[in-house]
Write a protein that holds these residues in place. Structure first.
Motif, PDB file in Angstrom:
ATOM      1  N   LYS A   2       0.847  -1.182   0.000  1.00 44.49           N
ATOM      2  CA  LYS A   2       0.000   0.000   0.000  1.00 44.49           C
ATOM      3  C   LYS A   2       0.889   1.241   0.000  1.00 44.49           C
ATOM      4  CE  LYS A   2      -4.087   1.982   2.258  1.00 44.49           C
ATOM      5  NZ  LYS A   2      -5.014   1.905   3.408  1.00 44.49           N
ATOM      6  N   ALA A   4       1.311   5.464  -0.616  1.00 44.85           N
ATOM      7  CA  ALA A   4       0.683   6.785  -0.659  1.00 44.85           C
ATOM      8  C   ALA A   4       1.508   7.700  -1.551  1.00 44.85           C
ATOM      9  CB  ALA A   4       0.579   7.372   0.742  1.00 44.85           C
ATOM     10  N   LEU A  75      -0.827   8.639   7.495  1.00 46.24           N
ATOM     11  CA  LEU A  75      -0.728   7.637   6.436  1.00 46.24           C
ATOM     12  C   LEU A  75      -0.275   6.285   6.990  1.00 46.24           C
ATOM     13  CD1 LEU A  75       0.838   9.806   3.582  1.00 46.24           C
ATOM     14  CD2 LEU A  75      -1.531   9.044   3.796  1.00 46.24           C
ATOM     15  N   TYR A  80      -0.674   2.531   5.263  1.00 43.55           N
ATOM     16  CA  TYR A  80       0.270   2.695   4.155  1.00 43.55           C
ATOM     17  C   TYR A  80       1.653   2.217   4.595  1.00 43.55           C
ATOM     18  CZ  TYR A  80      -3.106   5.341   1.409  1.00 43.55           C
ATOM     19  OH  TYR A  80      -4.208   5.705   0.681  1.00 43.55           O
TER      20      TYR A  80
END
Length: 284
Positions: A2, A4, A75, A80
């Motif tokens: 994941k 960002a 985040l 993330y």
């Protein structure tokens, strides 16, 4: 993984506007006297230009470290595992270094791409990176594509004078010492070749000649009538002149995509009122 995708207000967008594109942003700072404002949050580009017209001596600086830490912590908490940043270039700001430092403190993996400029190119690249990742490209593959875009990118600036740029230290040492340029129309450039710093490309006697000279420069780099290219004309309180410049370019590059914008605050503060700029890149 994941990931960002993060940028800053050099894109000309607010934090919410960037998040609407599926990315994240931190605001750069505009300051004068004892006042410090967050770009596109506390003050927009029109507000900045108004202060310039009032004669305020404005300065710019990177995003508050606290804002970067706040975002990176959020985040990480949202799951993330990595941040990929495409912020304002290292030649104009210390944002990349600050982001690296904060990511290490927060404990989240960090990578970035230095686009050697800011504004529309910065915006295009961060969104393009996100979309490419969603299409299955690796970050290394994405960096190759961004580098290819960077190779097609150039930004030309035509300020009324160099007072703002000299004061802000945004010119290379050579350009900053050429005091004679204050009496003529300089054509400045910022790109990969200049390592993201503003340097003098040429100097002419009149604004008309300066605008014609930008066409000559662009013709060497933009082929096929501009097919696949995005050409943006930006101005600092010079909208009519900007419209005229687009008309000039459309005659030579009829196949390009065009935008007319107000020059982003963090650049306009240093180039001064009346500045015209053109930024172009190939969409890959």
């Amino acid at each position: 993984m994941k990931v960002a995708f993060v940028t800053d207000s050099g894109t000309g967008l607010s934090v919410k506007e960037v998040e609407a594109l599926g990315c994240y942003s931190v605001p750069l700072q505009i300051s004068y006297d004892d006042v410090s404002l967050l770009e596109n949050e506390d003050i927009n580009v029109d507000g900045v230009y108004k202060l310039m017209q009032e004669g305020k001596m404005l300065k710019t600086s990177l995003a508050p470290v606290g804002k970067i830490e706040e975002l990176f912590t959020r985040l990480k908490d949202e799951g993330y595992e990595k941040i990929f940043a495409v912020p304002i270039c290292s030649g104009l700001s210390g944002t990349i270094d600050a982001m690296q430092m904060v990511a290490k403190q927060v404990g989240i993996d960090f990578d970035y791409f230095d686009n050697h400029v800011t504004a529309m190119v910065e915006k295009y690249m961060v969104v393009r990176a996100k979309n490419l990742y969603e299409e299955g490209k690796t970050l290394d593959e994405i960096k190759v594509i961004l580098s290819e875009i960077c190779d097609t990118t150039n930004t030309l600036l035509i300020p009324n004078d160099l007072h703002h740029l000299k004061r802000g230290g945004r010119l290379t040492p050579l350009a900053a010492t050429l005091g004679g340029l204050l009496k003529i129309k300089p054509i400045l450039e910022i790109n990969k070749k200049t390592n993201g710093k503003i340097d003098v490309l040429d100097k002419v006697r009149t604004m008309s000649r300066a605008l014609d000279r930008t066409v000559e420069i662009m013709k060497k780099e933009i082929l096929d009538g501009g097919t696949g290219y995005s050409i943006t004309v930006a101005h600092v309180v010079a909208e009519e002149a900007g419209k005229g410049l687009i008309e000039k370019y459309q005659e030579v590059f009829p196949n390009a995509k065009y935008d007319l914008i107000k020059l982003v605050s963090v650049v306009g503060v240093h180039t001064g009122l009346g500045c015209l700029a053109v930024q172009y890149y190939k969409q890959l």
